[in-house]
Design an enzyme around this catalytic site. Structure first.
Site, short mmCIF file in Angstrom:
data_model
loop_
_atom_site.label_atom_id
_atom_site.label_comp_id
_atom_site.label_asym_id
_atom_site.label_seq_id
_atom_site.Cartn_x
_atom_site.Cartn_y
_atom_site.Cartn_z
NE ARG A 45 16.41 25.78 1.78
CZ ARG A 45 16.69 25.61 0.71
NH1 ARG A 45 17.04 26.52 -0.17
NH2 ARG A 45 16.27 24.38 0.11
CD GLN A 46 8.78 25.14 4.17
OE1 GLN A 46 7.59 24.95 4.88
NE2 GLN A 46 8.97 24.31 3.17
NE ARG A 60 14.51 42.58 -5.31
CZ ARG A 60 14.71 41.62 -5.88
NH1 ARG A 60 13.78 41.30 -7.08
NH2 ARG A 60 15.06 40.46 -5.26
CG ASP A 114 25.01 29.48 -0.16
OD1 ASP A 114 25.02 29.72 1.07
OD2 ASP A 114 24.24 29.99 -1.26
CG ASP A 139 -0.36 0.10 2.70
OD1 ASP A 139 0.99 0.05 2.48
OD2 ASP A 139 -0.86 0.27 3.55
N GLY A 140 2.25 1.17 -0.02
CA GLY A 140 2.93 2.09 -0.18
C GLY A 140 3.72 2.71 1.11
CG ASP A 180 23.72 36.51 1.54
OD1 ASP A 180 24.36 36.39 2.60
OD2 ASP A 180 22.79 35.82 1.18
CG HIS A 185 19.38 28.29 5.30
ND1 HIS A 185 20.29 28.41 4.28
CD2 HIS A 185 18.52 29.34 5.11
CE1 HIS A 185 19.93 29.38 3.63
NE2 HIS A 185 18.80 29.93 4.07
CE LYS A 196 22.01 37.71 -3.30
NZ LYS A 196 21.09 36.76 -2.69
#
Length: 284
Positions: free
Chosen positions: A89-90, A185, A210, A33-34, A159, A122, A183
């Site tokens: 990162r969230q 913009r 990074d 069933d996974g 950065d 992060h 950067k």
């Protein structure tokens, strides 16, 4: 015993060698069933070190199962090592109604472990979301071991806020300068122009450093600027080489001569291990 998630088998084996701890043989199965089933049928002892990069939703579930499996097998002390923490990162709700996913994952992991070890998350503040003692280790310095011999090297961060990781690699390498990309913009068009801060790059070897390379889009744009400005050789270095989709070809097409990463995420460019750094954090 060292108990490995399916995405961290090479690192787990290296950590077992580094610490002298035995390596458990883990099985990874899937029902019709996974549903997955991660188990450690050969686990013995009272202390478990579960090593699992959480680079997918499946990996998170697998980690929870392994924590439970070693407890079921008799572990009294469980340490969970997360070489690469997905969802880090969230770390906040960016829009109304969104979850703080890093917090949700951290709380879930905390239920099955006594302590957590993270490698270069992060966002360092994610440690606050765990409900057990949590430490972070900085493995950026090991990247220097993977670098070729460089001519008048310049170590560039994406950065100003990430310059610390570039400085760590430069110090471990033992030569060169450190700088960061600026950067700019355009308020009318929204276009972003990326340029190295002050240091000249003509005929120099440049290492763009990074913590994570995911899609490679931002780094490719930066590399394109370096190529146009006459940089000699360009190396892309990162602790966590996620390299999703066409990231590798994108970087090479932009002018990157070599991509180097650690084994926190096991990819073809994972040419140096963080096992020694983790061993020091685990202690005897």
């Amino acid at each position: 015993m060292i108990v490995s998630g399916s995405s961290s088998q090479t690192l787990a084996a290296a950590l077992a060698d580094e610490t002298g701890r035995p390596l458990a043989t883990v099985t990874y199965d899937r029902f019709p069933d996974g549903e997955g089933l991660a188990a450690a049928p050969g686990f013995e002892g009272t202390e478990a070190v579960v090593v699992a990069t959480t680079d997918s939703d499946e990996a998170w579930v697998e980690l929870l199962q392994l924590q439970d499996a070693v407890r079921e097998a008799g572990a009294k002390q469980v340490t969970t090592v997360i070489p690469y923490m997905g969802y880090a990162r969230q770390d906040r709700a960016f829009e109304p109604g969104q979850p703080v996913s890093a917090r949700a994952m951290a709380k879930a992991i905390s239920t099955g472990t006594d302590r957590v070890v993270l490698v270069n998350p992060h966002e360092a503040t994610v440690t606050d979301y765990y409900e057990v003692p949590t430490v972070t280790v900085d493995a950026a310095g090991v990247l220097a071991k993977a670098l070729p011999k460089l001519d008048d090297p310049l170590f560039l961060a994406p950065d100003e806020g990430a310059i610390g990781i570039a400085e760590t690699v430069r110090e471990a390498y033992g030569a060169g300068e450190t700088d960061f990309f600026e950067k700019h913009r355009d308020r009318e068009t929204g276009a972003v122009e990326i340029t190295p801060s002050d240091s000249p790059v003509v005929d120099r070897d440049v290492v763009v450093v990074d913590d994570i390379i995911a899609t490679g889009s931002t780094m490719s744009e930066a590399v394109g600027v370096l190529t146009d400005r006459g940089a000699d050789r360009i190396v892309a270095a990162c602790v966590h080489p996620m390299l999703v989709a066409n990231a590798v070809t994108k970087l090479r097409a932009a002018g990157v001569d070599e991509v180097v990463g650690t084994d926190t995420v096991e990819r073809g460019c994972s040419v140096v291990s963080v096992a020694s750094v983790l061993a020091a954090a685990l202690g005897p």
